[in-house]
Each structure stands twice: as structure tokens, then as C-alpha cells.
Design a protein around this motif. Structure first.
Motif, short mmCIF file in Angstrom:
data_model
loop_
_atom_site.label_atom_id
_atom_site.label_comp_id
_atom_site.label_asym_id
_atom_site.label_seq_id
_atom_site.Cartn_x
_atom_site.Cartn_y
_atom_site.Cartn_z
N MET A 1 26.01 -3.44 -44.02
CA MET A 1 26.00 -1.99 -43.86
C MET A 1 27.26 -1.41 -44.50
SD MET A 1 25.58 0.05 -40.35
CE MET A 1 25.32 1.76 -40.37
N PRO A 2 27.12 -0.38 -45.34
CA PRO A 2 28.28 0.18 -46.03
C PRO A 2 29.22 0.90 -45.07
CG PRO A 2 26.28 1.38 -46.62
CD PRO A 2 25.88 0.25 -45.73
N ARG A 3 30.48 0.90 -45.47
CA ARG A 3 31.49 1.61 -44.69
C ARG A 3 31.35 3.11 -44.90
NH1 ARG A 3 36.88 -1.23 -46.78
NH2 ARG A 3 35.54 -2.56 -47.97
N ALA A 4 31.75 3.87 -43.89
CA ALA A 4 31.77 5.33 -44.02
C ALA A 4 32.94 5.72 -44.93
CB ALA A 4 31.93 5.97 -42.65
N GLU A 5 32.75 6.78 -45.69
CA GLU A 5 33.83 7.25 -46.55
C GLU A 5 34.93 7.87 -45.72
OE1 GLU A 5 31.78 8.36 -50.74
OE2 GLU A 5 31.63 9.86 -49.19
N ARG A 6 36.14 7.66 -46.17
CA ARG A 6 37.28 8.29 -45.50
C ARG A 6 37.33 9.76 -45.88
NH1 ARG A 6 41.87 3.84 -46.96
NH2 ARG A 6 40.99 2.16 -45.71
N PRO A 7 37.79 10.59 -44.96
CA PRO A 7 37.92 12.02 -45.30
C PRO A 7 38.95 12.21 -46.41
CG PRO A 7 38.30 11.63 -42.95
CD PRO A 7 38.16 10.30 -43.59
N LEU A 8 38.70 13.18 -47.26
CA LEU A 8 39.65 13.51 -48.32
C LEU A 8 40.76 14.39 -47.77
CD1 LEU A 8 37.22 14.41 -51.24
CD2 LEU A 8 38.65 12.38 -51.06
N ASP A 9 41.96 14.22 -48.30
CA ASP A 9 43.07 15.10 -47.97
C ASP A 9 42.94 16.30 -48.92
OD1 ASP A 9 45.43 16.29 -47.19
OD2 ASP A 9 46.71 14.91 -48.31
N LEU A 10 42.30 17.36 -48.47
CA LEU A 10 42.02 18.51 -49.33
C LEU A 10 43.29 19.31 -49.61
CD1 LEU A 10 38.61 19.58 -47.78
CD2 LEU A 10 39.04 18.20 -49.81
N ASP A 11 44.07 18.80 -50.55
CA ASP A 11 45.34 19.42 -50.91
C ASP A 11 45.20 20.46 -52.01
OD1 ASP A 11 44.82 17.85 -53.11
OD2 ASP A 11 46.55 16.53 -52.86
N GLY A 12 43.98 20.64 -52.52
CA GLY A 12 43.75 21.63 -53.56
C GLY A 12 44.07 21.15 -54.96
N GLY A 13 44.51 19.89 -55.07
CA GLY A 13 44.82 19.35 -56.39
C GLY A 13 43.55 19.09 -57.19
N PRO A 14 43.66 19.04 -58.51
CA PRO A 14 42.48 18.88 -59.35
C PRO A 14 41.74 17.56 -59.12
CG PRO A 14 44.48 18.77 -60.68
CD PRO A 14 44.89 19.17 -59.30
N LEU A 15 42.46 16.49 -58.88
CA LEU A 15 41.82 15.20 -58.65
C LEU A 15 41.06 15.19 -57.34
CD1 LEU A 15 41.40 12.46 -59.94
CD2 LEU A 15 43.47 11.66 -58.81
N THR A 16 41.64 15.78 -56.31
CA THR A 16 40.98 15.86 -55.00
C THR A 16 39.74 16.76 -55.08
OG1 THR A 16 43.11 15.54 -53.92
CG2 THR A 16 41.32 16.35 -52.56
N CYS A 17 39.85 17.85 -55.78
CA CYS A 17 38.70 18.75 -55.95
C CYS A 17 37.57 18.05 -56.71
CB CYS A 17 39.11 20.02 -56.68
SG CYS A 17 40.17 21.11 -55.70
N PHE A 18 37.94 17.26 -57.73
CA PHE A 18 36.96 16.51 -58.49
C PHE A 18 36.26 15.50 -57.58
CE2 PHE A 18 36.07 12.78 -61.32
CZ PHE A 18 35.04 13.35 -62.03
N ALA A 19 37.03 14.80 -56.76
CA ALA A 19 36.46 13.81 -55.83
C ALA A 19 35.52 14.50 -54.83
CB ALA A 19 37.57 13.08 -55.09
N ALA A 20 35.90 15.65 -54.34
CA ALA A 20 35.05 16.39 -53.39
C ALA A 20 33.75 16.82 -54.07
CB ALA A 20 35.80 17.60 -52.84
N ASP A 21 33.85 17.25 -55.33
CA ASP A 21 32.65 17.62 -56.08
C ASP A 21 31.73 16.42 -56.27
OD1 ASP A 21 33.49 20.25 -56.31
OD2 ASP A 21 34.22 20.02 -58.38
N LEU A 22 32.30 15.26 -56.58
CA LEU A 22 31.50 14.04 -56.74
C LEU A 22 30.77 13.70 -55.44
CD1 LEU A 22 33.81 11.67 -58.81
CD2 LEU A 22 31.72 12.81 -59.57
N ARG A 23 31.45 13.84 -54.32
CA ARG A 23 30.82 13.56 -53.03
C ARG A 23 29.67 14.53 -52.75
NH1 ARG A 23 35.21 11.65 -48.50
NH2 ARG A 23 36.04 9.88 -49.68
#
Length: 58
Positions: A1-23
Motif C-alpha cells: 500500500m502506498p504511503r500518503a503524501e506529506r503536506p507541502l509547506d506552502l511558502d509561496g515559492g515557485p517550486l512549491t507552487c509547481f509541486a502543488a499544481d502537480l498534485r
């Protein structure tokens, strides 16, 4: 069974926003396994989860 994804630290940075969009896209697509997505994108199965965690590519 796959692990649950960890919550993102929504710091507003471009990489975090990109990761949130991918999710969001993955969720909208029905939540396919990362292994399936990686195979279709011709990437390793460990690369896709790293993208969604907002880890920088080395």
C-alpha cells in the motif's frame, strides 16, 4: 500500500507552487500511481514523487 503524501509547506515559492499544481493535476486525473505516471512520461518512478514534494532536481 502506498504511503500518503506529506503536506507541502506552502511558502509561496515557485517550486512549491509547481509541486502543488502537480498534485492537483494528479488528483484531477483520478490519482494514478506515480509508477504509472512515470512510465507514461518516460521518467523513473522515483522522479515523479520527488517533483510532487517540491524537491529541486540535481
Amino acid at each position: 500500500m502506498p504511503r500518503a503524501e506529506r503536506p507541502l509547506d506552502l511558502d509561496g515559492g515557485p517550486l512549491t507552487c509547481f509541486a502543488a499544481d502537480l498534485r492537483r493535476l494528479r488528483e484531477k486525473a483520478g490519482g494514478p500511481p506515480y509508477r504509472t505516471m512515470a512510465k507514461q512520461a518516460h521518467y523513473s518512478s522515483t522522479t515523479r514523487p520527488a517533483d510532487a514534494r517540491s524537491r529541486a532536481w540535481a
